[in-house]
Write an enzyme that holds these catalytic residues in place. Structure first.
Site, short mmCIF file in Angstrom:
data_model
loop_
_atom_site.label_atom_id
_atom_site.label_comp_id
_atom_site.label_asym_id
_atom_site.label_seq_id
_atom_site.Cartn_x
_atom_site.Cartn_y
_atom_site.Cartn_z
N ARG A 151 0.86 -1.06 -0.02
CA ARG A 151 -0.09 -0.20 0.06
C ARG A 151 0.85 1.02 0.01
O ARG A 151 0.61 2.14 -0.78
CB ARG A 151 -0.95 -0.22 1.37
CG ARG A 151 -1.97 -1.21 1.05
CD ARG A 151 -2.81 -1.32 2.40
NE ARG A 151 -1.98 -1.59 3.36
CZ ARG A 151 -2.49 -2.20 4.56
NH1 ARG A 151 -3.60 -2.11 5.04
NH2 ARG A 151 -1.27 -2.73 5.57
N ASP A 171 8.77 -7.37 -6.42
CA ASP A 171 7.64 -7.57 -5.21
C ASP A 171 7.06 -8.88 -6.02
O ASP A 171 6.32 -8.97 -6.88
CB ASP A 171 6.39 -6.70 -5.17
CG ASP A 171 5.65 -7.30 -4.11
OD1 ASP A 171 5.32 -8.33 -3.75
OD2 ASP A 171 5.15 -6.40 -3.17
N ALA A 231 10.65 2.34 5.79
CA ALA A 231 9.83 1.32 6.08
C ALA A 231 10.05 0.71 7.42
O ALA A 231 9.64 0.89 8.46
CB ALA A 231 9.95 0.24 5.12
N ASP A 256 14.75 6.90 7.64
CA ASP A 256 13.73 7.21 8.79
C ASP A 256 13.71 6.36 9.69
O ASP A 256 13.33 6.52 10.91
CB ASP A 256 12.45 7.51 8.13
CG ASP A 256 11.62 8.17 9.41
OD1 ASP A 256 11.87 9.11 9.86
OD2 ASP A 256 10.38 7.44 9.46
N GLU A 261 16.65 1.20 17.59
CA GLU A 261 15.99 2.62 17.84
C GLU A 261 15.67 2.55 19.51
O GLU A 261 15.47 1.70 20.07
CB GLU A 261 14.91 2.79 17.07
CG GLU A 261 15.01 3.00 15.51
CD GLU A 261 13.80 3.03 14.87
OE1 GLU A 261 12.71 3.22 15.44
OE2 GLU A 261 13.82 2.97 13.54
N HIS A 279 12.35 8.23 12.84
CA HIS A 279 11.32 7.77 12.58
C HIS A 279 9.87 8.63 12.74
O HIS A 279 8.98 8.34 13.60
CB HIS A 279 11.17 6.48 13.71
CG HIS A 279 10.48 5.22 13.20
ND1 HIS A 279 10.64 3.95 13.69
CD2 HIS A 279 9.40 5.31 12.55
CE1 HIS A 279 9.85 3.09 13.24
NE2 HIS A 279 8.95 3.65 12.47
N ALA A 282 4.78 8.13 10.84
CA ALA A 282 3.59 8.28 11.30
C ALA A 282 3.44 9.50 12.00
O ALA A 282 2.21 9.93 12.47
CB ALA A 282 3.06 7.03 12.21
#
Length: 529
Positions: A151, A171, A231, A256, A261, A279, A282
């Site tokens: 997506r 993919d 990702a 990112d 982490e 990160h 979102a």
């Protein structure tokens, strides 16, 4: 009658409470404070968290009335899903809440690495005016390689094509015709590495994808390439990337996410051509609002006993008690099918046979689909989004039921036709009062083997000495065999070994075994969560 109690354990968007509505008693607590959490959770019906609150087995055990754990986001690292499932607690998240934000950040990193925007910003704010130092490249007519056309990968491809970029993708679980409809050309990973000017990664983190863009891959790219990973950390090998940058085999990178982490110190930070963010995929107001609203709606549905679209461990609504034990079996059969097939199927058949078919078994098809896509798509797969994922990939799905089952009380089979015409199938059953999950068939070979976390399958020509060779090589690798079965069609013909082991077989060891016994097929399957 008192209202159901919903505990909000972290700061969420105000829209979350609005979406819950007036039918609940809302309480607040600091989920990061362990003592406060364990006290507050004791009598609540649902808890809403983000990433700071650890809802583990201890917390679930302390919550005598808990029915739902809702994570306002995608990841579930802070929620013990198996413990929740064992306790009958539904776990929901917001799997699509951040896809636009994550895609936009990836696009931003592509642009930033192309034009050196963060570096030029820092230089100018430091009082320097060095235009020539930050000469970049245009995106128009460059090739963008999208590794993982899920997506988020699709959203990135759509957005960057507007910049005049040529889009190619790798993919193995997407049909070429489906990609062509989006104006994307599917390539092998090696061809993508050789052709792309920019490579952006959009894959789930699995044992197969960790280190996928590593030293070997980074020796196949153009020296002008720029690598983007928004990702999951670890898919791009950071040590190998630093070496490639140092040696001039890669021109730049935008990251990112990191293998470990929080990451505040990395050799990659030493390169001016590397753009990094902590990160932030979102981290937008819109994504947080979408996540809060989504889980609030799921909580409402769950506490009303209705279907829950984003449940990750059980479908909401009414499921017959005789059907419920088959859910994890069907999901595992789907995961085994995908591991054995190694590619997307053109058609998938889910066949349910036996007494269980007197009930509605549609949920078993969804559970099998969930397993089929569990290890191959970006983001989480739920009972509701599994079918749309199949539809997006152009896969035909068919559920067949039969009340007749000769050898077992009930049997679930997942089978499919691959692009080359090959047929792959796996069958399983539940045995005894404890519903032991058993594998009873693999592509025409009869089996009777309990399912475990680690399994392997090898196909070869039947002859003496194979089992001894297998045992010796696994012993040398300190891999203990828990169970094994050999099946064959005819003496001296094709044979299949299925085995369960106590730990995962390293890929190099499996390859060595395959070479030693002349196996035409060798696959390992990892069924851990």
């Amino acid at each position: 009658m008192s209202k159901p109690v919903v505990l909000i354990a972290e700061e969420l968007s105000p829209a979350t409470v609005d979406a819950l509505g007036p039918d609940f008693e809302i309480r607040h607590a600091n989920g990061a404070d362990r003592a406060e959490l364990l006290s507050a959770i004791a009598d609540v019906d649902a808890i809403l968290v983000r990433s700071a609150t650890k809802v583990d087995a201890e917390a679930i055990a302390a919550a005598g009335k808990l029915k739902v754990v809702a994570r306002a986001g995608v990841g579930l690292d802070n929620v013990d899903v198996p413990a929740a499932t064992k306790a009958g607690v539904m776990v929901v998240n917001a799997p699509t809440s951040n896809i636009v934000s994550a895609a936009e950040l990836a696009c931003g990193l592509i642009i930033a690495t192309a034009r050196n925007i963060p570096q030029a910003n820092a230089s100018l704010k430091a009082g320097e005016w060095k235009r020539s130092k930050f000469t970049g490249v245009e995106l128009t007519e460059k090739t963008l390689g999208v590794v993982g056309l899920g997506r988020i990968g699709v959203l990135v491809a759509q957005r960057m094509s507007a910049f005049g970029m040529k889009i190619v993708a790798y993919d193995p679980y997407v049909q070429p015709a489906r990609a062509a409809q989006m104006g994307v050309k599917l390539l092998s990973l090696d061809d993508l590495l050789a052709e792309a000017d920019f490579i952006t990664v959009h894959l789930p983190k699995t044992p197969e994808t960790v280190g996928l863009i590593g030293d070997e891959a980074l020796h196949k790219v153009k020296p002008s390439v720029r690598i983007i990973n928004a990702a999951r950390g670890g898919i791009v090998d950071e040590v190998a990337l630093a070496s490639a940058l140092k040696e001039g085999r890669v021109a730049g990178a935008g990251l990112d996410v990191f293998a470990s982490e929080p990451c505040t110190d990395s050799p990659l930070f030493e390169f001016d051509s590397v753009v990094v963010t902590p990160h932030l995929g979102a981290s937008t107001g819109e994504a947080q609002e979408k996540a809060g609203i989504a889980v609030a709606r799921s909580v409402r549905l769950a506490l009303a006993g209705e279907l829950v679209p984003d449940a990750v461990n059980v479908q909401g609504g009414v499921i017959a008690e005789d059907v419920r034990p088959g859910l994890p079996l069907a999901e595992k059969l789907g995961r085994i099918f995908t591991a054995l097939a190694g590619e997307v199927a053109l058609r998938l058949d889910v066949v349910v046979a036996g007494e269980i078919t007197q009930h509605d078994v549609k949920v078993l098809e969804l559970s099998a689909l969930k397993g089929v896509f569990e290890d191959v798509v970006e983001g989480s797969v739920s009972y509701v989004n599994a079918a749309p994922i199949a539809q997006e990939r152009g896969i035909e799905i068919r559920l067949t039921t039969s009340s007749e089952s000769n050898e077992h009380r009930n049997v679930i089979t997942v089978s499919g036709t691959l692009a080359g015409g090959q047929e792959v199938s796996v069958s399983g059953t539940l045995a005894g009062p404890k519903h032991q999950q058993k594998l009873v068939g693999v592509s025409g070979f009869d089996m009777d083997l309990p399912l475990t976390e680690h399994m392997a399958f090898l196909r070869y020509v039947d002859r003496p000495g194979v089992v001894g060779t297998l045992g010796r090589l696994l012993g040398d690798a300190q891999v203990n065999i828990a169970g094994m079965q050999v099946a064959r069609a005819d003496r001296g013909g094709e044979a299949l070994i299925a085995l369960t082991v106590d730990s995962e077989i390293p890929p190099a060891v499996l390859s060595e075994i395959a070479a030693e016994i002349g196996a035409t097929f060798a696959r390992s399957v990892n069924l851990t969560d």
